[in-house]
Design a protein around this motif. Structure first.
Motif, PDB file in Angstrom:
ATOM      1  N   LEU A   1       0.824  -1.209   0.000  1.00 20.44           N
ATOM      2  CA  LEU A   1       0.000   0.000   0.000  1.00 20.44           C
ATOM      3  C   LEU A   1       0.858   1.260   0.000  1.00 20.44           C
ATOM      4  O   LEU A   1       0.446   2.291  -0.539  1.00 20.44           O
ATOM      5  CB  LEU A   1      -0.938  -0.011   1.213  1.00 20.44           C
ATOM      6  N   VAL A   2       2.042   1.217   0.606  1.00 17.85           N
ATOM      7  CA  VAL A   2       2.971   2.355   0.503  1.00 17.85           C
ATOM      8  C   VAL A   2       3.315   2.598  -0.963  1.00 17.85           C
ATOM      9  O   VAL A   2       3.310   3.743  -1.445  1.00 17.85           O
ATOM     10  CB  VAL A   2       4.254   2.099   1.312  1.00 17.85           C
ATOM     11  N   ASP A   3       3.583   1.525  -1.691  1.00 16.81           N
ATOM     12  CA  ASP A   3       3.912   1.656  -3.105  1.00 16.81           C
ATOM     13  C   ASP A   3       2.732   2.224  -3.887  1.00 16.81           C
ATOM     14  O   ASP A   3       2.897   3.112  -4.727  1.00 16.81           O
ATOM     15  CB  ASP A   3       4.311   0.291  -3.662  1.00 16.81           C
ATOM     16  N   ALA A   4       1.514   1.727  -3.599  1.00 13.56           N
ATOM     17  CA  ALA A   4       0.346   2.135  -4.370  1.00 13.56           C
ATOM     18  C   ALA A   4      -0.108   3.556  -4.036  1.00 13.56           C
ATOM     19  O   ALA A   4      -0.499   4.313  -4.926  1.00 13.56           O
ATOM     20  CB  ALA A   4      -0.803   1.156  -4.131  1.00 13.56           C
ATOM     21  N   LEU A   5      -0.051   3.938  -2.756  1.00 10.45           N
ATOM     22  CA  LEU A   5      -0.630   5.214  -2.326  1.00 10.45           C
ATOM     23  C   LEU A   5       0.389   6.342  -2.237  1.00 10.45           C
ATOM     24  O   LEU A   5       0.014   7.512  -2.366  1.00 10.45           O
ATOM     25  CB  LEU A   5      -1.305   5.042  -0.962  1.00 10.45           C
ATOM     26  N   VAL A   6       1.658   6.030  -1.995  1.00 12.29           N
ATOM     27  CA  VAL A   6       2.661   7.074  -1.768  1.00 12.29           C
ATOM     28  C   VAL A   6       3.661   7.169  -2.915  1.00 12.29           C
ATOM     29  O   VAL A   6       3.909   8.267  -3.445  1.00 12.29           O
ATOM     30  CB  VAL A   6       3.407   6.828  -0.432  1.00 12.29           C
ATOM     31  N   LEU A   7       4.231   6.037  -3.309  1.00  8.85           N
ATOM     32  CA  LEU A   7       5.268   6.079  -4.340  1.00  8.85           C
ATOM     33  C   LEU A   7       4.675   6.193  -5.739  1.00  8.85           C
ATOM     34  O   LEU A   7       5.105   7.022  -6.540  1.00  8.85           O
ATOM     35  CB  LEU A   7       6.156   4.831  -4.237  1.00  8.85           C
ATOM     36  N   ARG A   8       3.667   5.369  -6.044  1.00 12.83           N
ATOM     37  CA  ARG A   8       3.050   5.454  -7.367  1.00 12.83           C
ATOM     38  C   ARG A   8       1.785   6.302  -7.356  1.00 12.83           C
ATOM     39  O   ARG A   8       1.313   6.720  -8.407  1.00 12.83           O
ATOM     40  CB  ARG A   8       2.727   4.049  -7.886  1.00 12.83           C
ATOM     41  N   GLY A   9       1.239   6.536  -6.206  1.00 13.30           N
ATOM     42  CA  GLY A   9       0.030   7.333  -6.096  1.00 13.30           C
ATOM     43  C   GLY A   9       0.336   8.739  -5.625  1.00 13.30           C
ATOM     44  O   GLY A   9       1.481   9.190  -5.611  1.00 13.30           O
ATOM     45  N   ASP A  10      -0.714   9.446  -5.219  1.00  8.85           N
ATOM     46  CA  ASP A  10      -0.603  10.833  -4.741  1.00  8.85           C
ATOM     47  C   ASP A  10      -0.729  10.822  -3.224  1.00  8.85           C
ATOM     48  O   ASP A  10      -1.809  10.588  -2.688  1.00  8.85           O
ATOM     49  CB  ASP A  10      -1.694  11.688  -5.387  1.00  8.85           C
ATOM     50  N   ARG A  11       0.372  11.077  -2.536  1.00 14.30           N
ATOM     51  CA  ARG A  11       0.355  11.021  -1.074  1.00 14.30           C
ATOM     52  C   ARG A  11      -0.620  12.036  -0.483  1.00 14.30           C
ATOM     53  O   ARG A  11      -1.200  11.802   0.588  1.00 14.30           O
ATOM     54  CB  ARG A  11       1.759  11.232  -0.509  1.00 14.30           C
ATOM     55  N   ASP A  12      -0.809  13.166  -1.162  1.00 14.13           N
ATOM     56  CA  ASP A  12      -1.743  14.176  -0.651  1.00 14.13           C
ATOM     57  C   ASP A  12      -3.169  13.651  -0.641  1.00 14.13           C
ATOM     58  O   ASP A  12      -3.941  13.918   0.294  1.00 14.13           O
ATOM     59  CB  ASP A  12      -1.653  15.449  -1.479  1.00 14.13           C
TER      60      ASP A  12
END
Length: 575
Positions: free
Chosen positions: A275-286
């Motif tokens: 989920l870190v990869d999906a939401l923060v690294l590849r996704g928009d952390r904001d």
């Protein structure tokens, strides 16, 4: 002669759905096995003393636990309950041990009841100190509304008021009556939204829910380790940590996790890293943290309401306490925590804008709307795709914004905000048109003047129109400064949606058309999305000037006026 067992009447059977709803969900919401007891876990009534009846109920409930071992929401809890079962069975089937356990549980339930009144006790005591037992009806009504958000009945609240009044008004928290450990379990705050297991493709809202569910499960599996509220707390990072720091923390946690034995805790951490990869690294952390803030809003709402109740406003001391709770307990960054507390403590929401229209423009989609009837509002604009994902375009006090990356079928939502309160969103009536090179149509009528749409020019090579008297020019930009995070920030004049940043290393730029200066056009949407604008790295110390622009038809006119506070000497290498 063979012994004939004494006949007994078993307790009414409990089906799995009811048990999940009435017991497992409540226990999970309170924090897991440490927040329950054998009377609640086995649904034993107060009057039961028959060992055969108790043994039959233990076997029945154990069967329900076995059926739920693969349930993604409850598997960690039922696994812990199964480990505790034999110890509880031994104590419940021994009369002496059962009596001692009953006393321990009574004290535990008393403490739990006291915690449910932690937020309300200071308010009740303050009202008793000011009004005695005659609490004004309007205050009492509001107090009941807040108590209901903690799943406290009117009878619970009336009993607590009586306790605190007897103990002495304003003397602090009263002494609650111990709950009957063998009775029905006392109601506790309801559980959060149902959380599904991680999926491959997720949106930020669903992802935030999955993260919360997995972090709660991890704490149940590893109760002696730190408890985390967000992915950033799990990684030991701030929300604004650079990407490289996130990647380094992920690699370190993966390495530590591989050293664990292959059990459920290791699998849970693997799910969280995905989920870190999906939401923060590849996704928009904001977007992920905005979704976290939305969940925290529901949890803090009754606490803010209780804090306001006593003084009809949020005092500075209460505000500091709530901000600290939002940051330290729920994992929000200070900016979101401040915005959230301000929003929850704000007055009535402003009226929404109307007539949101998206028209094709040379630089993307030009979104316009009719102003909110409420004065002094700021607008927050979000683009929603056909599959439900969202992008924040930015915030502005004007009635126009440019979406430089429109997609077919996009719908725009515009929310008016003032003093932390938000209106209901106004939606564009039609999908986003495909951008063309033709000039955009006239914007929708607005209650306040708006600048014309964006003109056809390249971002790095602005189409500088004539600056001689004749065309209307925008008010100058003011307050230019470079922050510690390396971002340039300035104050946008009302109605201005485009600015030109010019910089030179040898001298201050002469104007927007200085041939020796490098330059970059910045829209208010780009500025708001990035919380400012960053000069290219490696430019060295430079003189910066920011000019405001206004359109006349298809021509963008830059105002050559540049006051002292629209200029700055900046060294990007030092920020």
């Amino acid at each position: 002669m063979a012994h004939t067992p004494t006949p007994f009447t078993p307790l009414p059977a409990i089906d799995l759905d009811r048990y999940r709803r009435e017991v497992l969900a409540a226990v999970l919401a309170r924090g897991g096995i440490d927040a329950t007891d054998p009377w609640e876990a086995f649904v034993l009534p107060a009057e039961v003393e028959s060992e055969p009846v108790i043994a039959a109920r233990i076997d029945e409930i154990s069967g329900l636990w076995q059926k739920d071992r693969d349930n993604p929401k409850y598997r960690a809890l039922v696994t812990a309950l199964l480990k505790q079962r034999d110890d509880w069975r031994q104590q419940l089937l021994d009369p002496g041990a059962r009596g001692r356990l009953r006393a321990e549980v009574a004290a535990q339930r008393k403490r739990r009841r006291e915690r449910r009144f932690e937020i309300l006790d200071p308010v009740i005591s303050g009202l008793l100190e000011r009004h005695g037992r005659a609490i004004p009806p309007d205050k009492l009504t509001k107090l009941r509304e807040v108590a209901a958000q903690y799943d406290l009945s009117d009878a619970d609240l009336d009993g607590r008021i009586t306790e605190l009044a007897r103990a002495g008004a304003g003397a602090g928290r009263g002494t609650g009556t111990p709950a009957d450990p063998a009775g029905s379990p006392a109601p506790d705050p309801p559980s959060g939204p149902t959380v599904e297991p991680p999926a491959v493709a997720i949106d930020p809202v669903a992802g935030a829910r999955q993260v919360r569910s997995l972090l709660e499960e991890l704490h149940q599996l590893l109760p002696n380790e730190d408890e985390f509220s967000t992915l950033f707390e799990l990684l030991g990072l701030r929300v604004d940590a650079p990407r490289a720091a996130v990647e380094e923390a992920v690699a370190a946690l993966k390495g530590r996790n591989r050293e664990r034995r292959a059990d459920r805790s290791r699998a849970t951490i693997d799910d969280l890293l995905a989920l870190v990869d999906a939401l923060v690294l590849r996704g928009d952390r904001d977007l992920y943290m905005d979704a976290v803030a939305d969940e925290v809003r529901d949890r803090l709402r009754p606490e803010v309401a209780a804090a306001i109740l006593l003084d009809d406003r949020l005092t500075p001391e209460a505000r500091r306490r709530l901000l600290a709770r939002a940051v330290d307990h729920f994992g929000l960054d200070e900016r979101r925590a401040t915005r959230l507390i301000d929003e929850l403590s704000a007055g009535p929401p402003p009226e929404p804008p109307s007539r949101v229209v998206a028209q094709p423009g040379a630089d993307g989609a030009v979104v316009t709307w009719t102003a909110s009837p409420t004065p002094g509002v700021e607008y927050r604009i979000v683009a929603e795709s056909t599959v439900g994902t969202t992008r924040i375009l930015g915030r502005t006090t004007s009635c126009q914004i440019v979406d430089g990356l429109p997609a077919p079928g996009t719908v725009y939502l515009v929310v008016a905000r003032r003093d932390g309160a938000s209106s209901t969103p106004a939606r564009s009536a039609e999908p986003t048109p495909t951008p063309t090179s033709a000039p955009p149509a006239e914007p929708a009528p607005t209650a306040a003047p708006t600048p014309p749409p964006t003109a056809p020019n390249e971002p790095d090579e602005p189409n500088v129109g004539p600056t001689a008297p004749g065309p209307q020019l925008a008010a100058p930009v003011t307050g230019v400064q470079a922050g510690a995070d390396g971002r340039l920030r300035w104050r946008w004049p009302v109605g201005v949606t485009e600015a030109l940043v010019c910089w030179r290393s040898d001298a201050a730029p002469d104007g927007p058309d200085d041939p020796a200066a490098q330059r970059k056009k910045v829209t208010n949407g780009l500025y708001e999305t990035g919380d400012g604008w960053v000069l290219p790295v490696g430019t060295g110390p430079v003189h910066v000037a920011v000019f405001s622009g206004l359109r006349d038809g298809s021509t963008l006119h830059w105002n050559p006026a540049c006051p002292d506070d629209a200029r700055a000497l900046v060294d990007p290498s030092l920020t």
